[in-house]
Design a protein around this motif. Structure first.
Motif, PDB file in Angstrom:
ATOM      1  N   ALA A 311       0.874  -1.061  -0.175  1.00  0.00           N
ATOM      2  CA  ALA A 311       0.243   0.325   0.080  1.00  0.00           C
ATOM      3  C   ALA A 311       0.922   0.986  -0.329  1.00  0.00           C
ATOM      4  CB  ALA A 311      -0.978   0.215   0.960  1.00  0.00           C
ATOM      5  N   LEU A 312       2.223   1.315   0.399  1.00  0.00           N
ATOM      6  CA  LEU A 312       2.845   2.627   0.416  1.00  0.00           C
ATOM      7  C   LEU A 312       3.490   3.005  -0.538  1.00  0.00           C
ATOM      8  CD1 LEU A 312       4.044   1.374   4.452  1.00  0.00           C
ATOM      9  CD2 LEU A 312       2.969   3.967   3.974  1.00  0.00           C
ATOM     10  N   TYR A 313       3.630   1.476  -1.893  1.00  0.00           N
ATOM     11  CA  TYR A 313       4.597   1.477  -2.275  1.00  0.00           C
ATOM     12  C   TYR A 313       3.831   2.512  -3.652  1.00  0.00           C
ATOM     13  CZ  TYR A 313       5.729  -0.283  -7.463  1.00  0.00           C
ATOM     14  OH  TYR A 313       6.326  -0.084  -8.433  1.00  0.00           O
ATOM     15  N   GLU A 314       2.769   1.571  -3.897  1.00  0.00           N
ATOM     16  CA  GLU A 314       1.292   1.722  -4.637  1.00  0.00           C
ATOM     17  C   GLU A 314       1.111   3.879  -4.060  1.00  0.00           C
ATOM     18  OE1 GLU A 314      -0.405   1.112  -7.063  1.00  0.00           O
ATOM     19  OE2 GLU A 314       0.890  -1.079  -6.805  1.00  0.00           O
ATOM     20  N   GLN A 315       0.534   4.162  -3.055  1.00  0.00           N
ATOM     21  CA  GLN A 315       1.095   5.087  -3.105  1.00  0.00           C
ATOM     22  C   GLN A 315       2.205   6.701  -3.052  1.00  0.00           C
ATOM     23  OE1 GLN A 315      -0.149   6.560   1.435  1.00  0.00           O
ATOM     24  NE2 GLN A 315      -0.905   8.328   0.878  1.00  0.00           N
ATOM     25  N   ALA A 316       3.051   5.903  -3.122  1.00  0.00           N
ATOM     26  CA  ALA A 316       4.538   6.781  -2.874  1.00  0.00           C
ATOM     27  C   ALA A 316       4.654   7.488  -4.957  1.00  0.00           C
ATOM     28  CB  ALA A 316       5.767   5.902  -2.825  1.00  0.00           C
ATOM     29  N   LYS A 317       4.264   5.359  -5.464  1.00  0.00           N
ATOM     30  CA  LYS A 317       4.470   5.478  -7.135  1.00  0.00           C
ATOM     31  C   LYS A 317       3.144   6.881  -7.574  1.00  0.00           C
ATOM     32  CE  LYS A 317       2.707   2.137  -9.148  1.00  0.00           C
ATOM     33  NZ  LYS A 317       2.310   0.813  -9.604  1.00  0.00           N
ATOM     34  N   MET A 318       1.420   7.012  -7.137  1.00  0.00           N
ATOM     35  CA  MET A 318       0.625   7.794  -7.432  1.00  0.00           C
ATOM     36  C   MET A 318       1.423   9.446  -7.230  1.00  0.00           C
ATOM     37  SD  MET A 318      -1.901   7.984  -8.894  1.00  0.00           S
ATOM     38  CE  MET A 318      -2.761   6.302  -8.881  1.00  0.00           C
ATOM     39  N   ILE A 319       1.964   9.318  -6.083  1.00  0.00           N
ATOM     40  CA  ILE A 319       2.835  10.934  -6.130  1.00  0.00           C
ATOM     41  C   ILE A 319       3.874  11.559  -6.747  1.00  0.00           C
ATOM     42  CG2 ILE A 319       3.395  12.599  -4.260  1.00  0.00           C
ATOM     43  CD1 ILE A 319       2.259  10.152  -1.896  1.00  0.00           C
ATOM     44  N   TYR A 320       4.353  10.262  -6.919  1.00  0.00           N
ATOM     45  CA  TYR A 320       5.576  10.550  -7.925  1.00  0.00           C
ATOM     46  C   TYR A 320       5.283  10.878  -9.494  1.00  0.00           C
ATOM     47  CZ  TYR A 320       9.575   9.884 -10.779  1.00  0.00           C
ATOM     48  OH  TYR A 320      10.719   9.600 -12.184  1.00  0.00           O
ATOM     49  N   GLY A 321       3.645  10.453 -10.040  1.00  0.00           N
ATOM     50  CA  GLY A 321       3.247  10.612 -11.176  1.00  0.00           C
ATOM     51  C   GLY A 321       2.764  11.983 -11.620  1.00  0.00           C
ATOM     52  N   VAL A 322       2.335  12.217  -9.785  1.00  0.00           N
ATOM     53  CA  VAL A 322       1.416  13.177 -10.298  1.00  0.00           C
ATOM     54  C   VAL A 322       2.003  15.030 -10.095  1.00  0.00           C
ATOM     55  CG1 VAL A 322       0.343  14.920  -8.343  1.00  0.00           C
ATOM     56  CG2 VAL A 322      -0.099  12.480  -9.068  1.00  0.00           C
ATOM     57  N   VAL A 323       3.152  14.241  -8.956  1.00  0.00           N
ATOM     58  CA  VAL A 323       4.339  15.322  -9.372  1.00  0.00           C
ATOM     59  C   VAL A 323       5.275  15.534 -10.616  1.00  0.00           C
ATOM     60  CG1 VAL A 323       6.730  16.305  -8.384  1.00  0.00           C
ATOM     61  CG2 VAL A 323       4.819  15.709  -7.150  1.00  0.00           C
ATOM     62  N   LYS A 338       8.264  13.654   0.473  1.00  0.00           N
ATOM     63  CA  LYS A 338       6.681  12.950   0.404  1.00  0.00           C
ATOM     64  C   LYS A 338       6.413  11.434  -0.150  1.00  0.00           C
ATOM     65  CE  LYS A 338       3.534  11.535   3.155  1.00  0.00           C
ATOM     66  NZ  LYS A 338       3.909  11.651   4.801  1.00  0.00           N
ATOM     67  N   ALA A 339       6.443  11.561  -0.801  1.00  0.00           N
ATOM     68  CA  ALA A 339       7.008  10.035  -1.449  1.00  0.00           C
ATOM     69  C   ALA A 339       8.127   9.395  -1.305  1.00  0.00           C
ATOM     70  CB  ALA A 339       6.726  10.474  -3.475  1.00  0.00           C
ATOM     71  N   LEU A 340       9.048   9.816  -1.432  1.00  0.00           N
ATOM     72  CA  LEU A 340      10.583   8.924  -0.368  1.00  0.00           C
ATOM     73  C   LEU A 340      10.634   8.591   0.802  1.00  0.00           C
ATOM     74  CD1 LEU A 340      13.387   8.929  -1.701  1.00  0.00           C
ATOM     75  CD2 LEU A 340      13.882  11.080  -0.572  1.00  0.00           C
ATOM     76  N   GLU A 341       9.175   9.579   1.231  1.00  0.00           N
ATOM     77  CA  GLU A 341       9.159   9.068   2.442  1.00  0.00           C
ATOM     78  C   GLU A 341       8.730   8.105   2.619  1.00  0.00           C
ATOM     79  OE1 GLU A 341       6.275  10.459   6.221  1.00  0.00           O
ATOM     80  OE2 GLU A 341       7.032  12.125   4.902  1.00  0.00           O
ATOM     81  N   LEU A 342       7.602   7.684   1.710  1.00  0.00           N
ATOM     82  CA  LEU A 342       6.689   6.800   1.518  1.00  0.00           C
ATOM     83  C   LEU A 342       7.472   5.364   0.932  1.00  0.00           C
ATOM     84  CD1 LEU A 342       3.246   8.871   0.508  1.00  0.00           C
ATOM     85  CD2 LEU A 342       3.448   7.765   2.580  1.00  0.00           C
ATOM     86  N   ILE A 343       8.267   5.359   0.236  1.00  0.00           N
ATOM     87  CA  ILE A 343       8.524   4.191  -0.433  1.00  0.00           C
ATOM     88  C   ILE A 343       9.612   3.611   0.551  1.00  0.00           C
ATOM     89  CG2 ILE A 343      10.761   5.202  -2.488  1.00  0.00           C
ATOM     90  CD1 ILE A 343       8.416   2.595  -2.787  1.00  0.00           C
TER      91      ILE A 343
END
Length: 573
Positions: A311-323, A338-343
């Motif tokens: 779940a953390l990976y999916e969220q980090a990947k989504m944030i990275y894509g948005v940026v 934030k993406a780096l913190e989650l991954i």
């Protein structure tokens, strides 16, 4: 005559009395399960009217498929003339003209139990007819034939005629259990009729791939989810490319309502909010609101999923894509940090190479090239190593001061090796050519160009030939250089740079007349091409035509050529 009419009336009354006297005890309750169904098309015009029967207290109904083909809305009317909206299509079979639907009921409703097994031939059968009045409305007869339908299910023939307009009414056995739905005699004789298995109709469900099936696509009413969560999740994913924004939003919400403890729904809705925020909200403030809702859904998915790292990976990947998509976005929860913190949390929970790949991508975007390189190399030392991971490790190394070009080449070698002869190798070959040219490895660079031509099946443009020509020229392969530049000219004859390059090759080959011819063509296309005048001057000088040479050199100087002044000093004093 009066005696005859009176006699007929007496006989008729006797039949009704006899029927009422022999009515099964369960009949009064059973008749309440029969319903009338009205369907409407896309423009909300009345499409058709028919019948069905409740088979569960929560609103499941069996009826006929034809009634719903082309329908976008349905209304069910019960024996008390209360109306219920059709909410879902549970399952359907167009071949056997049966369908299972679901309606929204405020409380438990009267329903019929499905018969436990096939009803034998010669057994009594009751056809229950819809009636909003209190009296019971049914017909009684005998099953005259039982045929196999599919698997354990049966198809029945009834020995009494079917009244007009009573298709899809239920057939029940002597225990009051429904065993079939009435269907017309295909011969049109109307001397007897048939019944398709109610148990079969009740077994119908939509599979994950049925969204592509015309049986379901011909109905505009929402389809019910299969009871298998994995199949339902697959269907949800497939529907994302089949439905418009509004419809798919309702689909996801329905999925979550059906499977409230399944994290897939929340992850899919978060992804939907992020990817379609511009369509969902026209203003920047509205889009930020959808990002907030996406964050809330991600957090809900994190609570529900056993594998927190996923779940953390999916969220980090989504944030990275948005940026990546919107570098100007200003939102505290949607940043690379934030993406780096989650991954990093995902890596701490379960150190998977795929998480390091994403970490490398984030570091690369942030300009933290050493961290990016280290992350990619973790991937490269795992079974997840790929052409992409080797390529990006090379690009990260390229940006680290003091790095060795040979090390970059080694990484690119691995990227190309893993790509094989597929077109995927193309970009990596072009990157390796750049590195080879830095080391003056002209033979190897030309070989890479030839390999590139092969892996892309010869689908190259004029630029390819021009670039390969440059390498051959630097190597001293003038014949090969001339061949490539002429191929580039063939593909783009209006490019003066290619004609000037052809003239340069001819000059090196001491074919000065051919060079002058190419220069003339280039100057027709670009009259102020200073380098062409300089090259013209060189050709005339080699031909011992100093006046023409000096005229060309002066024209080049006039047009701003930086070398012309020295050539004038050397040749025109």
């Amino acid at each position: 005559m009066k005696r005859i009419v009176l006699l007929m009336m007496i006989c008729s009354v006797s039949l009704v009395v006899s029927a009422q006297k022999n009515t099964p005890k369960w009949m009064d309750k059973a008749r309440k399960a029969v319903v009338k169904i009205t369907t409407y098309d896309q423009d909300d015009r009345r499409l058709g009217e028919g019948y069905g029967v409740f088979v569960s207290e929560t609103g499941d109904i069996l009826s006929g498929y034809t009634l719903f083909k082309g329908a976008y809305r349905g209304v069910v009317t019960d024996f008390e003339e209360k109306e219920y909206p059709v909410t879902h299509i549970v399952g359907a079979d167009e071949l056997y003209d049966v369908i299972k639907i679901r309606v929204s009921v405020p409380k438990k409703v009267s329903f019929l139990q499905i018969a436990a097994g096939p009803v034998p031939q010669d057994q009594a059968a009751y056809q229950l007819l819809y009636s909003p009045a209190k009296e019971m409305n049914f017909k009684q007869g005998t099953i005259t034939e039982v045929s196999p339908l599919k698997e354990i299910y049966s198809y029945y023939q009834l020995g009494f005629p079917l009244e007009n307009g009573t298709v899809n009414t239920p057939l029940v056995n002597s225990n009051g259990d429904v065993f079939g739905l009435a269907q017309e005699d295909a011969s049109g004789k109307n001397e007897l009729f048939y019944a398709v298995s109610a148990a079969y109709t009740n077994s119908l469900v939509q599979g994950s791939l049925d969204i592509f099936n015309s049986t379901y696509r011909n109905i505009g009413i929402r389809k019910a989810w299969t009871t298998n969560p994995e199949d339902a999740a697959i269907a949800l994913f497939l529907l994302s490319s089949q439905q418009d924004v509004e419809t798919y939003q309702a689909t996801i919400n329905d999925f979550i309502a059906t499977f409230p403890t399944l994290p897939d729904g929340y992850r899919n809705r978060a992804s939907f909010y992020v990817s379609r925020k511009a369509e969902l909200a026209g203003t920047p403030a509205g889009q930020q609101n959808y990002l907030d809702m996406a964050k809330a859904d991600f957090e809900k998915a994190l609570q529900l999923t056993p594998k927190k790292d996923e779940a953390l990976y999916e969220q980090a990947k989504m944030i990275y894509g948005v940026v990546l998509d919107d570098p100007e976005l200003q939102h505290p929860d949607w940043t690379l940090d934030k993406a780096l913190e989650l991954i990093q949390k995902a890596i701490q929970a379960d150190d998977q190479p795929v998480y390091h790949q994403l970490a490398g991508d984030i570091y690369m975007y942030q300009g933290e090239f050493e961290n990016a390189y280290n992350s990619y190399m973790i991937v490269n030392n795992s079974d997840l190593a790929s052409p992409s991971s080797y390529y990006w490790a090379s690009k990260a190394l390229e940006n680290i001061q003091g790095s060795n070009i040979g090390d970059m080449l080694t990484l690119l070698d691995k990227a190309i090796e893993l790509s094989g002869t597929s077109a995927e190798a193309g970009p990596f070959l072009l990157e390796r050519i750049d590195k080879r040219l830095m080391l003056s490895q002209y033979d190897e660079a030309i070989e890479d160009y030839d390999t590139y031509y092969y892996v892309v099946n010869g689908q190259v443009n004029d630029t390819f030939y021009y670039l390969r020509e440059q390498v051959k020229f630097r190597k001293g392969d003038l014949e090969g250089s001339l061949e490539d530049i002429q191929q580039a000219i063939t593909l783009d004859p209006e490019n003066p740079n290619y004609l000037a390059e052809e003239a340069s090759v001819y000059t090196r080959m001491q074919r000065y007349d051919d060079a002058l011819n190419s220069i003339d063509k280039a100057l027709v296309l670009a009259p102020d091409f200073a380098a062409c005048y300089r090259l013209r001057g060189v050709c005339y000088s080699r031909l011992k035509k100093q006046d023409e040479a000096c005229e060309a050199f002066h024209k080049a100087q006039e047009l701003g050529d930086p070398v012309a002044e020295k050539l004038i000093k050397d040749n025109c004093q």
